[in-house]
Scaffold this active site. Structure first.
Site, PDB file in Angstrom:
ATOM      1  N   CYS A 114      -3.573  -6.174 -15.643  1.00  0.00           N
ATOM      2  CA  CYS A 114      -3.195  -4.896 -15.316  1.00  0.00           C
ATOM      3  C   CYS A 114      -1.833  -4.681 -16.163  1.00  0.00           C
ATOM      4  O   CYS A 114      -1.380  -3.311 -16.060  1.00  0.00           O
ATOM      5  CB  CYS A 114      -2.775  -4.737 -13.738  1.00  0.00           C
ATOM      6  SG  CYS A 114      -4.564  -4.769 -12.779  1.00  0.00           S
ATOM      7  N   HIS A 250       2.384   1.119 -12.816  1.00  0.00           N
ATOM      8  CA  HIS A 250       0.984   0.861 -12.593  1.00  0.00           C
ATOM      9  C   HIS A 250       0.582   1.070 -11.190  1.00  0.00           C
ATOM     10  O   HIS A 250       1.413   0.950 -10.124  1.00  0.00           O
ATOM     11  CB  HIS A 250       0.875  -0.836 -12.708  1.00  0.00           C
ATOM     12  CG  HIS A 250      -0.323  -1.445 -12.198  1.00  0.00           C
ATOM     13  ND1 HIS A 250      -1.623  -0.855 -12.804  1.00  0.00           N
ATOM     14  CD2 HIS A 250      -0.615  -2.357 -11.472  1.00  0.00           C
ATOM     15  CE1 HIS A 250      -2.417  -1.675 -12.128  1.00  0.00           C
ATOM     16  NE2 HIS A 250      -2.149  -2.674 -11.497  1.00  0.00           N
ATOM     17  N   ASN A 280      -7.029   1.492  -8.650  1.00  0.00           N
ATOM     18  CA  ASN A 280      -6.472   0.602  -9.431  1.00  0.00           C
ATOM     19  C   ASN A 280      -6.966   0.371 -10.694  1.00  0.00           C
ATOM     20  O   ASN A 280      -8.414  -0.089 -10.660  1.00  0.00           O
ATOM     21  CB  ASN A 280      -5.980  -0.673  -8.824  1.00  0.00           C
ATOM     22  CG  ASN A 280      -5.288  -1.806  -9.805  1.00  0.00           C
ATOM     23  OD1 ASN A 280      -5.399  -1.465 -11.127  1.00  0.00           O
ATOM     24  ND2 ASN A 280      -4.943  -2.756  -9.311  1.00  0.00           N
TER      25      ASN A 280
HETATM   26  O1  UT7 Z   1      -3.312  -4.692  -9.937  1.00  0.00           O
HETATM   27  C1  UT7 Z   1      -2.947  -6.146  -9.716  1.00  0.00           C
HETATM   28  C2  UT7 Z   1      -2.300  -6.436  -8.691  1.00  0.00           C
HETATM   29  N1  UT7 Z   1      -2.764  -6.032  -7.326  1.00  0.00           N
HETATM   30  C3  UT7 Z   1      -2.104  -5.708  -6.232  1.00  0.00           C
HETATM   31  O2  UT7 Z   1      -1.059  -5.401  -6.376  1.00  0.00           O
HETATM   32  C4  UT7 Z   1      -2.701  -5.750  -4.940  1.00  0.00           C
HETATM   33  C5  UT7 Z   1      -1.560  -6.255  -3.909  1.00  0.00           C
HETATM   34  N2  UT7 Z   1      -2.273  -6.398  -2.408  1.00  0.00           N
HETATM   35  C6  UT7 Z   1      -2.226  -5.332  -1.759  1.00  0.00           C
HETATM   36  O3  UT7 Z   1      -2.344  -4.258  -2.478  1.00  0.00           O
HETATM   37  C7  UT7 Z   1      -2.808  -5.619  -0.486  1.00  0.00           C
HETATM   38  O4  UT7 Z   1      -2.489  -6.852   0.113  1.00  0.00           O
HETATM   39  C8  UT7 Z   1      -4.290  -5.331  -0.177  1.00  0.00           C
HETATM   40  C9  UT7 Z   1      -4.734  -3.777  -0.247  1.00  0.00           C
HETATM   41  C10 UT7 Z   1      -5.251  -5.875  -1.267  1.00  0.00           C
HETATM   42  C11 UT7 Z   1      -4.624  -5.557   1.578  1.00  0.00           C
HETATM   43  O5  UT7 Z   1      -3.662  -4.897   2.295  1.00  0.00           O
HETATM   44  P1  UT7 Z   1      -3.140  -5.877   3.412  1.00  0.00           P
HETATM   45  O6  UT7 Z   1      -2.178  -5.099   4.092  1.00  0.00           O
HETATM   46  O7  UT7 Z   1      -2.412  -7.220   2.814  1.00  0.00           O
HETATM   47  O8  UT7 Z   1      -4.256  -6.291   4.112  1.00  0.00           O
HETATM   48  P2  UT7 Z   1      -5.020  -7.798   4.507  1.00  0.00           P
HETATM   49  O9  UT7 Z   1      -5.332  -8.545   3.386  1.00  0.00           O
HETATM   50  O10 UT7 Z   1      -3.840  -8.601   5.264  1.00  0.00           O
HETATM   51  O11 UT7 Z   1      -5.994  -7.610   5.476  1.00  0.00           O
HETATM   52  C12 UT7 Z   1      -5.711  -7.241   6.719  1.00  0.00           C
HETATM   53  C13 UT7 Z   1      -7.227  -7.073   7.654  1.00  0.00           C
HETATM   54  C14 UT7 Z   1      -7.922  -8.214   7.779  1.00  0.00           C
HETATM   55  O12 UT7 Z   1      -8.616  -8.398   8.959  1.00  0.00           O
HETATM   56  P3  UT7 Z   1      -7.782  -9.377  10.064  1.00  0.00           P
HETATM   57  O13 UT7 Z   1      -8.131 -10.666   9.447  1.00  0.00           O
HETATM   58  O14 UT7 Z   1      -6.600  -8.804  10.255  1.00  0.00           O
HETATM   59  O15 UT7 Z   1      -9.012  -9.168  11.034  1.00  0.00           O
HETATM   60  C15 UT7 Z   1      -9.048  -8.132   6.412  1.00  0.00           C
HETATM   61  O16 UT7 Z   1     -10.096  -8.711   6.742  1.00  0.00           O
HETATM   62  O17 UT7 Z   1      -7.707  -5.848   7.158  1.00  0.00           O
HETATM   63  C16 UT7 Z   1      -8.917  -6.555   6.784  1.00  0.00           C
HETATM   64  N3  UT7 Z   1      -9.552  -5.760   5.581  1.00  0.00           N
HETATM   65  C17 UT7 Z   1     -10.356  -4.644   5.599  1.00  0.00           C
HETATM   66  N4  UT7 Z   1     -10.492  -4.011   6.618  1.00  0.00           N
HETATM   67  C18 UT7 Z   1     -11.273  -2.770   6.262  1.00  0.00           C
HETATM   68  C19 UT7 Z   1      -9.516  -6.177   4.294  1.00  0.00           C
HETATM   69  N5  UT7 Z   1     -10.059  -5.267   3.350  1.00  0.00           N
HETATM   70  C20 UT7 Z   1     -10.414  -4.453   4.057  1.00  0.00           C
HETATM   71  C21 UT7 Z   1     -11.367  -3.193   3.974  1.00  0.00           C
HETATM   72  N6  UT7 Z   1     -11.600  -2.203   5.123  1.00  0.00           N
HETATM   73  N7  UT7 Z   1     -11.565  -2.706   2.788  1.00  0.00           N
END
Ligand code: UT7
Length: 323
Positions: A114, A250, A280
């Site tokens: 990225c 980004h 992204n």
């Molecule tokens: O360009 C490269 C750089 N990349 C980035 O900068 C990405 C950085 N990371 C992020 O943007 C975020 O961490 C994400 C958007 C990827 C995830 O958001 P989050 O607030 O960190 O969520 P999480 O991974 O902690 O997941 C929270 C919950 C989980 O469920 P439980 O364990 O709380 O029951 C996940 O299983 O959300 C669940 N989950 C979803 N639910 C519905 C994960 N993906 C999804 C989804 N839809 N698509």
């Protein structure tokens, strides 16, 4: 007379097909509500089989060359930032060179995920300033839809496809009148390779592989790394963050953009946000956002523009450009 690198044009393209959150909610267990609240993404573009990285990259490059008032034969350096090349080799840059009908030139790919376009700005700047190129084209193009695990809701909702390109020209400093790439900062820390990577590769398992990400772990590094790169970049250029007209980050997650802007005191109205419409798009993300704000009349010649990115590696960086 010293040479400076002037960004003469910057254009971008998307594939034809847009895919909204509701369409993805029919494929995996997700919802528009979750995706919008956690990321700010509403829609993204997904390339057709014929819209390869080099096809999209060549489209963007053609527009940028025209906007700069040049012809393909004027180009003497082609750098393509991508992690989704058409082929393992030759480079996507050479495929784009052939598609554009450029003469014999220097052409190679940059692999910084990225951060590729921001890395490209630093690399092209160095080659132009040292006199090794006069009329360069820098392309950021990716088709991450090809490396998505479409059954993994944690990643497949985040990414999209696209391409952008900038013409960067060597100009005598007195002629440039303050325009040009003022500074860039390029960083990487390979000990975090495991938190964002693709589980395939020519020499490891001879497969293309799929993107794997520990989202929270990446998130933790994002605001800190990006903010410190921006501060270092502004310091290098001798310009305070408050001088910036447009912050073109980004586009990974709206929460990251807000966090960086807040930490650095950049007002919301100076931040270009396109994560809602593009998702992204990796190396294409910064030029797509720039093009969007150029087309709606926000970014204009004479503006001071700050670019930043962070991605797999981890890699991150920032670049400050006086248009
Ligand atoms: O360009 C490269 C750089 N990349 C980035 O900068 C990405 C950085 N990371 C992020 O943007 C975020 O961490 C994400 C958007 C990827 C995830 O958001 P989050 O607030 O960190 O969520 P999480 O991974 O902690 O997941 C929270 C919950 C989980 O469920 P439980 O364990 O709380 O029951 C996940 O299983 O959300 C669940 N989950 C979803 N639910 C519905 C994960 N993906 C999804 C989804 N839809 N698509």
């Amino acid at each position: 007379m010293p040479i400076v690198s002037v960004v003469s044009s910057l254009c971008a393209v998307t594939p034809e097909r847009a895919v909204g959150n509701d369409e993805l909610a029919r494929m995996v267990d997700t919802s528009d509500e979750w995706i919008s609240a956690r990321t700010g993404i509403k829609s993204r573009y997904v390339a057709s089989p014929l819209e390869t990285t080099s096809v999209l990259g060549a489209q963007a490059a053609k527009l940028a060359i025209e906007e700069a008032g040049l012809k393909p034969e004027d180009i003497d350096l082609i750098v393509c930032a991508t992690s989704t090349p058409d082929k393992t080799f030759p480079s996507t840059a050479t495929l784009i060179q052939a598609k554009l009908g450029c003469k014999v030139a220097t052409a190679f790919d940059v692999q910084a995920v990225c951060s590729g376009f921001v890395y490209g700005i630093g690399i092209v700047d160095a080659l132009v300033k040292s006199g090794q190129a006069k009329n360069a084209i820098l392309i950021g193009a990716d088709t991450f839809s090809r490396i998505m695990d479409w059954s993994d809701r944690a990643t497949c909702v985040l990414f999209g496809d696209g391409a952008g390109a900038a013409v960067i020209q060597g100009v005598d400093a007195n002629e440039a009148k303050g325009k040009g790439i003022l500074a860039s900062v390029l960083n990487a820390d390979g000990k975090y390779a495991d938190i964002l990577n693709v589980d395939g590769g020519a020499s490891s398992n001879a497969r293309v592989g799929k993107l794997r990400m520990e989202g929270q772990a990446v998130f933790k590094h994002a605001v800190t790394n990006i903010s410190s790169a921006i501060e270092e970049c502004c310091e290098k250029a001798g310009r305070p963050v408050s001088d910036i007209d447009w912050f073109v980050p980004h586009q990974a997650n709206k929460r990251i953009l807000d966090g960086v802007a807040k930490r650095l005191g950049i007002p919301e109205e100076k931040v270009v946000v396109t994560v809602d419409v593009h998702g992204n798009t990796s190396a294409a993300s910064v030029p797509l956002a720039y093009d969007f704000a150029k087309k709606d009349g926000r970014i204009k010649k004479g503006d001071l523009v700050l670019f930043e990115a962070m991605g797999g590696g981890l890699t991150w960086g920032a670049a400050l450009v006086q248009l």
